[in-house]
Design a protein around this motif. Structure first.
Motif, short mmCIF file in Angstrom:
data_model
loop_
_atom_site.label_atom_id
_atom_site.label_comp_id
_atom_site.label_asym_id
_atom_site.label_seq_id
_atom_site.Cartn_x
_atom_site.Cartn_y
_atom_site.Cartn_z
N ARG A 1 0.83 -1.21 0.00
CA ARG A 1 0.00 0.00 0.00
C ARG A 1 0.87 1.26 0.00
O ARG A 1 0.54 2.24 -0.67
CB ARG A 1 -0.93 -0.02 1.21
N GLU A 2 1.97 1.21 0.72
CA GLU A 2 2.88 2.36 0.74
C GLU A 2 3.55 2.55 -0.63
O GLU A 2 3.71 3.68 -1.10
CB GLU A 2 3.94 2.16 1.83
N PHE A 3 3.93 1.44 -1.24
CA PHE A 3 4.52 1.51 -2.58
C PHE A 3 3.51 2.10 -3.56
O PHE A 3 3.85 2.95 -4.39
CB PHE A 3 4.95 0.11 -3.02
N ALA A 4 2.27 1.64 -3.48
CA ALA A 4 1.23 2.14 -4.38
C ALA A 4 1.02 3.64 -4.22
O ALA A 4 0.83 4.37 -5.20
CB ALA A 4 -0.07 1.37 -4.15
N ALA A 5 1.03 4.11 -2.98
CA ALA A 5 0.86 5.55 -2.74
C ALA A 5 1.98 6.33 -3.38
O ALA A 5 1.77 7.41 -3.96
CB ALA A 5 0.80 5.82 -1.24
N ARG A 6 3.20 5.79 -3.31
CA ARG A 6 4.33 6.47 -3.94
C ARG A 6 4.20 6.46 -5.46
O ARG A 6 4.52 7.44 -6.13
CB ARG A 6 5.63 5.78 -3.53
N MET A 7 3.69 5.36 -6.03
CA MET A 7 3.49 5.30 -7.49
C MET A 7 2.47 6.33 -7.94
O MET A 7 2.68 7.00 -8.95
CB MET A 7 3.02 3.90 -7.91
N ALA A 8 1.39 6.46 -7.19
CA ALA A 8 0.36 7.43 -7.56
C ALA A 8 0.94 8.85 -7.55
O ALA A 8 0.65 9.66 -8.45
CB ALA A 8 -0.83 7.32 -6.62
N HIS A 9 1.75 9.14 -6.55
CA HIS A 9 2.35 10.48 -6.44
C HIS A 9 3.40 10.72 -7.51
O HIS A 9 3.32 11.71 -8.27
CB HIS A 9 2.97 10.66 -5.05
N ASP A 10 4.38 9.83 -7.61
CA ASP A 10 5.51 10.05 -8.52
C ASP A 10 5.09 10.02 -9.98
O ASP A 10 5.47 10.90 -10.77
CB ASP A 10 6.60 9.00 -8.28
N HIS A 11 4.30 9.02 -10.35
CA HIS A 11 3.90 8.91 -11.75
C HIS A 11 2.81 9.94 -12.09
O HIS A 11 2.73 10.38 -13.24
CB HIS A 11 3.43 7.50 -12.06
N GLY A 12 2.01 10.31 -11.10
CA GLY A 12 1.05 11.37 -11.35
C GLY A 12 1.75 12.68 -11.68
O GLY A 12 1.35 13.39 -12.61
N LYS A 13 2.80 12.98 -10.95
CA LYS A 13 3.58 14.19 -11.22
C LYS A 13 4.27 14.09 -12.57
O LYS A 13 4.29 15.06 -13.34
CB LYS A 13 4.62 14.39 -10.11
N GLY A 14 4.83 12.92 -12.87
CA GLY A 14 5.47 12.73 -14.17
C GLY A 14 4.49 12.87 -15.31
O GLY A 14 4.82 13.43 -16.37
#
Length: 204
Positions: free
Chosen positions: A76-89
């Motif tokens: 779940r923590e990894f997924a939250a980071r993916m949403a943030h990082d790839h959303g910004k990208g």
């Protein structure tokens, strides 16, 4: 994530190739010798933008799904980071594509749609493993795509974007591998039986 596989090159040497004179179209307009006017693209740039946009959209959608259906805290923590990082990208790429007049896809690729449907039917540990294993594959392909754009693209801004994203994606890949290993658990230790003693039994 559906992406073509290209040889993975290191980011630092590739940065010297920003602009890629060898890959420029014959009608490329120059503002100085070897320096194209901003926002011009070649076929590699356009393909990169479409594939990266589709893959980035999938990353965010699958991450949201993992936030709802994932069971392990690291997942779940990894997924939250993916949403943030790839959303910004995704936001940055959208701006670059708009400036270069490259239309981006609105829908997920067939492969990403299939992955979303597969994950939607899973829960608990089964979901965690399937999501994280998919993330390893997806980030391997994304790293290759970014490296390809760095070395073969013409649009300097897109090449710089790819160069900035590559270390982050490689970090995601390493983290995904670590989580997969943890979910699978340590390998079972082989048990060996001691060979029977060659000594004759003692008399009672």
């Amino acid at each position: 994530m559906t992406m073509l596989l290209f040889p993975l090159v290191l980011a630092s040497p590739a940065l010297a190739q920003i602009g890629n004179p060898a890959g420029m179209k014959a009608d490329t307009r120059m503002q100085a010798p070897g320096d194209p006017v901003p926002h011009q693209t070649n076929n590699q740039d356009r393909l990169f933008a479409r594939l990266a946009a589709s893959g980035g959209k999938a990353e965010v959608e699958l991450a949201k799904l993992a936030g709802e259906q994932g069971s392990a805290d690291p997942v779940r923590e990894f997924a939250a980071r993916m949403a943030h990082d790839h959303g910004k990208g995704n936001e940055q790429l959208n701006e670059l594509a708009k400036a270069a007049q490259i239309p981006l896809p609105d829908e997920l690729s067939p492969d990403d749609n299939a992955m979303r449907e597969k994950l939607g039917k899973l829960e608990g540990e089964g979901f965690d493993r399937a999501y994280m294993q998919g993330q390893v594959v997806a980030h391997q392909k994304t790293a290759q795509l970014l490296s390809w754009e760095i070395s073969q693209g013409q649009n300097a801004e897109m090449q710089k974007f790819a160069a900035a994203m590559l270390p982050m994606v490689l970090d995601h890949l390493e983290k995904a591998r670590q989580i997969v290993a943890a979910l699978n658990g340590p390998p079972a230790e082989a048990t060996t039986k001691e060979p029977p003693s060659e000594r004759p039994p003692r008399n009672p």
